[in-house]
Motif scaffolding. Structure first.
Motif, mmCIF file in Angstrom:
data_model
loop_
_atom_site.group_PDB
_atom_site.id
_atom_site.type_symbol
_atom_site.label_atom_id
_atom_site.label_comp_id
_atom_site.label_asym_id
_atom_site.label_seq_id
_atom_site.Cartn_x
_atom_site.Cartn_y
_atom_site.Cartn_z
ATOM 1 N N SER A 31 46.189 43.012 34.639
ATOM 2 C CA SER A 31 45.143 41.984 34.660
ATOM 3 C C SER A 31 44.597 41.793 36.073
ATOM 4 O O SER A 31 43.394 41.616 36.260
ATOM 5 C CB SER A 31 45.668 40.669 34.093
ATOM 6 N N GLY A 32 45.455 41.841 37.076
ATOM 7 C CA GLY A 32 44.989 41.715 38.454
ATOM 8 C C GLY A 32 44.130 42.889 38.885
ATOM 9 O O GLY A 32 43.103 42.716 39.548
ATOM 10 N N ILE A 33 44.552 44.087 38.511
ATOM 11 C CA ILE A 33 43.783 45.286 38.852
ATOM 12 C C ILE A 33 42.418 45.249 38.181
ATOM 13 O O ILE A 33 41.386 45.504 38.817
ATOM 14 C CB ILE A 33 44.563 46.556 38.452
ATOM 15 N N MET A 34 42.387 44.916 36.900
ATOM 16 C CA MET A 34 41.116 44.865 36.175
ATOM 17 C C MET A 34 40.230 43.742 36.691
ATOM 18 O O MET A 34 39.002 43.869 36.734
ATOM 19 C CB MET A 34 41.355 44.703 34.672
ATOM 20 N N HIS A 35 40.825 42.622 37.093
ATOM 21 C CA HIS A 35 40.048 41.516 37.639
ATOM 22 C C HIS A 35 39.318 41.966 38.907
ATOM 23 O O HIS A 35 38.119 41.703 39.064
ATOM 24 C CB HIS A 35 40.979 40.342 37.934
ATOM 25 N N ASN A 36 39.999 42.662 39.787
ATOM 26 C CA ASN A 36 39.370 43.150 41.020
ATOM 27 C C ASN A 36 38.346 44.244 40.734
ATOM 28 O O ASN A 36 37.275 44.273 41.349
ATOM 29 C CB ASN A 36 40.428 43.660 42.002
ATOM 30 N N PHE A 37 38.652 45.144 39.808
ATOM 31 C CA PHE A 37 37.707 46.196 39.436
ATOM 32 C C PHE A 37 36.428 45.604 38.857
ATOM 33 O O PHE A 37 35.315 46.005 39.227
ATOM 34 C CB PHE A 37 38.350 47.157 38.432
ATOM 35 N N LEU A 38 36.559 44.644 37.956
ATOM 36 C CA LEU A 38 35.379 44.032 37.348
ATOM 37 C C LEU A 38 34.585 43.211 38.362
ATOM 38 O O LEU A 38 33.357 43.114 38.262
ATOM 39 C CB LEU A 38 35.784 43.179 36.152
ATOM 40 N N PHE A 39 35.256 42.629 39.354
ATOM 41 C CA PHE A 39 34.546 41.901 40.404
ATOM 42 C C PHE A 39 33.655 42.850 41.205
ATOM 43 O O PHE A 39 32.481 42.559 41.453
ATOM 44 C CB PHE A 39 35.540 41.185 41.325
ATOM 45 N N VAL A 40 34.203 43.995 41.598
ATOM 46 C CA VAL A 40 33.412 44.982 42.342
ATOM 47 C C VAL A 40 32.269 45.500 41.468
ATOM 48 O O VAL A 40 31.135 45.660 41.931
ATOM 49 C CB VAL A 40 34.320 46.140 42.831
ATOM 50 N N ILE A 96 30.737 39.043 32.565
ATOM 51 C CA ILE A 96 31.183 37.792 33.175
ATOM 52 C C ILE A 96 32.191 37.094 32.255
ATOM 53 O O ILE A 96 33.202 36.558 32.718
ATOM 54 C CB ILE A 96 29.977 36.867 33.473
ATOM 55 N N GLY A 97 31.952 37.116 30.938
ATOM 56 C CA GLY A 97 32.887 36.522 29.988
ATOM 57 C C GLY A 97 34.236 37.201 30.008
ATOM 58 O O GLY A 97 35.286 36.538 29.939
ATOM 59 N N ILE A 98 34.257 38.515 30.106
ATOM 60 C CA ILE A 98 35.518 39.257 30.179
ATOM 61 C C ILE A 98 36.257 38.904 31.466
ATOM 62 O O ILE A 98 37.482 38.723 31.463
ATOM 63 C CB ILE A 98 35.256 40.771 30.070
ATOM 64 N N GLU A 99 35.532 38.794 32.571
ATOM 65 C CA GLU A 99 36.166 38.420 33.837
ATOM 66 C C GLU A 99 36.790 37.033 33.756
ATOM 67 O O GLU A 99 37.895 36.814 34.254
ATOM 68 C CB GLU A 99 35.144 38.444 34.967
ATOM 69 N N ILE A 100 36.109 36.098 33.137
ATOM 70 C CA ILE A 100 36.644 34.744 33.001
ATOM 71 C C ILE A 100 37.898 34.752 32.136
ATOM 72 O O ILE A 100 38.885 34.074 32.446
ATOM 73 C CB ILE A 100 35.571 33.796 32.431
ATOM 74 N N THR A 101 37.896 35.539 31.066
ATOM 75 C CA THR A 101 39.066 35.631 30.199
ATOM 76 C C THR A 101 40.264 36.202 30.950
ATOM 77 O O THR A 101 41.380 35.675 30.840
ATOM 78 C CB THR A 101 38.745 36.504 28.966
ATOM 79 N N ILE A 102 40.048 37.252 31.717
ATOM 80 C CA ILE A 102 41.134 37.841 32.500
ATOM 81 C C ILE A 102 41.645 36.838 33.533
ATOM 82 O O ILE A 102 42.852 36.691 33.732
ATOM 83 C CB ILE A 102 40.678 39.148 33.177
ATOM 84 N N HIS A 103 40.731 36.115 34.168
ATOM 85 C CA HIS A 103 41.136 35.120 35.156
ATOM 86 C C HIS A 103 41.974 34.021 34.507
ATOM 87 O O HIS A 103 42.970 33.567 35.083
ATOM 88 C CB HIS A 103 39.899 34.543 35.830
ATOM 89 N N GLU A 104 41.586 33.581 33.328
ATOM 90 C CA GLU A 104 42.360 32.563 32.613
ATOM 91 C C GLU A 104 43.748 33.084 32.237
ATOM 92 O O GLU A 104 44.735 32.351 32.314
ATOM 93 C CB GLU A 104 41.614 32.105 31.357
ATOM 94 N N LEU A 105 43.844 34.353 31.819
ATOM 95 C CA LEU A 105 45.150 34.923 31.491
ATOM 96 C C LEU A 105 46.052 34.988 32.721
ATOM 97 O O LEU A 105 47.266 34.753 32.624
ATOM 98 C CB LEU A 105 44.984 36.311 30.876
ATOM 99 N N ILE A 106 45.473 35.299 33.875
ATOM 100 C CA ILE A 106 46.258 35.299 35.117
ATOM 101 C C ILE A 106 46.756 33.890 35.415
ATOM 102 O O ILE A 106 47.923 33.693 35.788
ATOM 103 C CB ILE A 106 45.412 35.852 36.285
ATOM 104 N N ASN A 107 45.894 32.889 35.242
ATOM 105 C CA ASN A 107 46.308 31.503 35.486
ATOM 106 C C ASN A 107 47.406 31.063 34.522
ATOM 107 O O ASN A 107 48.337 30.370 34.925
ATOM 108 C CB ASN A 107 45.113 30.555 35.377
ATOM 109 N N ILE A 108 47.304 31.454 33.265
ATOM 110 C CA ILE A 108 48.326 31.084 32.282
ATOM 111 C C ILE A 108 49.656 31.731 32.640
ATOM 112 O O ILE A 108 50.711 31.091 32.583
ATOM 113 C CB ILE A 108 47.870 31.471 30.863
ATOM 114 N N ARG A 109 49.626 33.009 33.032
ATOM 115 C CA ARG A 109 50.855 33.706 33.382
ATOM 116 C C ARG A 109 51.511 33.095 34.623
ATOM 117 O O ARG A 109 52.731 33.021 34.720
ATOM 118 C CB ARG A 109 50.588 35.186 33.612
ATOM 119 N N ASN A 110 50.700 32.627 35.572
ATOM 120 C CA ASN A 110 51.229 32.039 36.798
ATOM 121 C C ASN A 110 51.465 30.536 36.689
ATOM 122 O O ASN A 110 51.772 29.887 37.684
ATOM 123 C CB ASN A 110 50.279 32.328 37.971
ATOM 124 N N ASN A 111 51.291 29.989 35.486
ATOM 125 C CA ASN A 111 51.470 28.559 35.221
ATOM 126 C C ASN A 111 50.602 27.688 36.122
ATOM 127 O O ASN A 111 51.038 26.672 36.648
ATOM 128 C CB ASN A 111 52.945 28.158 35.371
#
Length: 72
Positions: free
Chosen positions: A14-23, A51-66
């Motif tokens: 999720s972190g790798i894809m988040h950075n890839f999608l940002f670029v 943008i919707g996919i990026e937001i979803t990935i970001h939310e999953l990262i936040n959920i995993r990190n509590n």
């Protein structure tokens, strides 16, 4: 089969894809600004989906990190 499960459930995807999608987003914004011919409804809709996919990935990262998402 366990190797594939470990591969797909690797926690850093999720972190790798988040950075890839940002670029990729920065690149698309650049193309839409420079190329006026590329400003079609289809490209704008695809950009919105990205943008919707990026937001979803970001939310999953936040959920995993509590972490609780705070909106301003």
């Amino acid at each position: 089969m366990e190797i594939l499960k470990t591969f797909y459930e690797w926690e850093y995807w999720s972190g790798i894809m988040h950075n890839f999608l940002f670029v990729f987003t920065i690149y698309i914004i650049y193309l839409l600004i420079i190329n006026i011919k590329e400003r079609t409804l289809l490209n704008i809709l695809l950009f919105t989906i990205l943008i919707g996919i990026e937001i979803t990935i970001h939310e999953l990262i936040n959920i995993r990190n509590n972490k609780i998402t705070k909106y301003l």
